[in-house]
Design a protein around this motif. Structure first.
Motif, mmCIF file in Angstrom:
data_model
loop_
_atom_site.group_PDB
_atom_site.id
_atom_site.type_symbol
_atom_site.label_atom_id
_atom_site.label_comp_id
_atom_site.label_asym_id
_atom_site.label_seq_id
_atom_site.Cartn_x
_atom_site.Cartn_y
_atom_site.Cartn_z
ATOM 1 N N THR A 65 -44.629 -35.314 38.828
ATOM 2 C CA THR A 65 -44.469 -35.576 40.255
ATOM 3 C C THR A 65 -45.743 -36.097 40.880
ATOM 4 O O THR A 65 -45.707 -36.672 41.961
ATOM 5 C CB THR A 65 -44.024 -34.298 40.985
ATOM 6 N N SER A 66 -46.915 -35.912 40.226
ATOM 7 C CA SER A 66 -48.159 -36.425 40.788
ATOM 8 C C SER A 66 -48.168 -37.944 40.823
ATOM 9 O O SER A 66 -48.941 -38.546 41.552
ATOM 10 C CB SER A 66 -49.350 -35.901 39.976
ATOM 11 N N GLN A 67 -47.316 -38.584 40.008
ATOM 12 C CA GLN A 67 -47.256 -40.031 39.997
ATOM 13 C C GLN A 67 -46.114 -40.575 40.858
ATOM 14 O O GLN A 67 -45.886 -41.770 40.892
ATOM 15 C CB GLN A 67 -47.091 -40.524 38.558
ATOM 16 N N ASN A 68 -45.395 -39.695 41.537
ATOM 17 C CA ASN A 68 -44.298 -40.146 42.377
ATOM 18 C C ASN A 68 -44.814 -40.757 43.665
ATOM 19 O O ASN A 68 -45.697 -40.203 44.323
ATOM 20 C CB ASN A 68 -43.356 -38.988 42.711
ATOM 21 N N ILE A 69 -44.250 -41.896 44.017
ATOM 22 C CA ILE A 69 -44.517 -42.479 45.326
ATOM 23 C C ILE A 69 -43.734 -41.722 46.391
ATOM 24 O O ILE A 69 -44.200 -41.519 47.506
ATOM 25 C CB ILE A 69 -44.114 -43.975 45.331
ATOM 26 N N LEU A 70 -42.529 -41.293 46.015
ATOM 27 C CA LEU A 70 -41.597 -40.704 46.976
ATOM 28 C C LEU A 70 -41.032 -39.406 46.427
ATOM 29 O O LEU A 70 -40.604 -39.344 45.276
ATOM 30 C CB LEU A 70 -40.457 -41.708 47.233
ATOM 31 N N ASP A 71 -41.022 -38.366 47.261
ATOM 32 C CA ASP A 71 -40.394 -37.088 46.921
ATOM 33 C C ASP A 71 -39.640 -36.563 48.140
ATOM 34 O O ASP A 71 -40.258 -36.242 49.168
ATOM 35 C CB ASP A 71 -41.440 -36.050 46.494
ATOM 36 N N LEU A 72 -38.327 -36.475 48.020
ATOM 37 C CA LEU A 72 -37.489 -35.882 49.058
ATOM 38 C C LEU A 72 -36.879 -34.597 48.515
ATOM 39 O O LEU A 72 -36.385 -34.571 47.387
ATOM 40 C CB LEU A 72 -36.350 -36.824 49.466
#
Length: 247
Positions: free
Chosen positions: A6-13
């Motif tokens: 998740t550290s490389q995610n641009i978007l987290d909903l």
């Protein structure tokens, strides 16, 4: 649905809801949506009209706020910010491509492309900005049309202007709401191919909403929303036409 790192995610909903009042009746447009998009993805959210696609993109694009839930963009929680702060996030980190192009009719191609940077009023000089505008225009096949106004362009050319405009601020995420809805099939294929090339060669992260099976069939990752809920399951890689419609 959620990427492993998740550290490389641009978007987290997480658990995104959106309620509206229609008279005295509460309408739930989104009902607990979870969605993660990693850097460099080319992701499509599909679903019928009224399923919540546009509402979801409006929230991700900081044009609207969720009723509840967590929204992180580039690692920062932005869902709890006021509208002035959301406007700043939108201008710094998000590019938009609309189905109706939303070009400014009195500006030429070059001026439309550079407009988000002019609004942002950064420290970039005019010469450097115009050089980037010309490079983007060349990348999307519009170098000979820099001094044309929108009413002198075809629908496909206008959408290419919109793509270049979305990229000029070097955003973390480009959102496209039904980008082929007003284009014929041949032009749609050209626009999809262009965005795939920008994704592949430049690492641009794209998130689309669409019910166009042509767009879905080219997606590297496709998700389905219905009645405000993200359905379980997804597919990756170009999907057959029948699979695209069924997903």
């Amino acid at each position: 649905m959620t990427s492993a790192n998740t550290s490389q995610n641009i978007l987290d909903l997480q658990g995104i809801t959106k309620d509206y009042l229609l008279g005295k009746t509460k309408v739930s447009a989104l009902r607990g949506v979870d969605l993660s998009v990693a850097a460099g993805e080319f992701t499509v959210v599909t679903g019928p009209s009224g399923s919540g696609k546009t509402t979801l993109l409006n929230i991700i694009g900081c044009l609207d706020r969720a009723t509840s839930g967590s929204y992180k963009l580039d690692g920062e929680e932005v869902g709890n910010r006021d509208f002035d702060a959301l406007a700043e996030v939108r201008n710094r980190k998000i590019g938009f491509i609309f189905q109706n192009f939303n070009l400014i009719p009195v500006l030429n191609v070059a001026e439309n492309i550079e407009f988000p940077c002019v609004v942002r009023r950064g420290g970039e000089g005019k010469a450097a900005l115009r050089q980037r505008v010309e490079a983007l225009a060349e990348a999307v096949g519009l170098k000979p049309y820099l001094h044309h106004r929108p009413d002198e362009l075809s629908g496909g050319q206008r959408q290419r202007v919109a793509i270049a405009r979305a990229l000029i601020t070097e955003p973390k995420l480009v959102l496209a709401d039904e980008p082929t809805a007003n284009l014929d099939s041949s032009t749609s294929e050209q626009i999809i191919d262009l965005m795939l090339r920008l994704n592949r060669e430049n690492g641009v992260t794209f998130l689309f909403s669409t019910h166009d099976p042509r767009v879905v069939s080219h997606a590297r990752r496709a998700l389905h929303i219905q009645d405000g809920k993200m359905l379980q399951g997804e597919f990756r890689g170009a999907a057959p036409h029948a699979h695209a419609q069924a997903s």
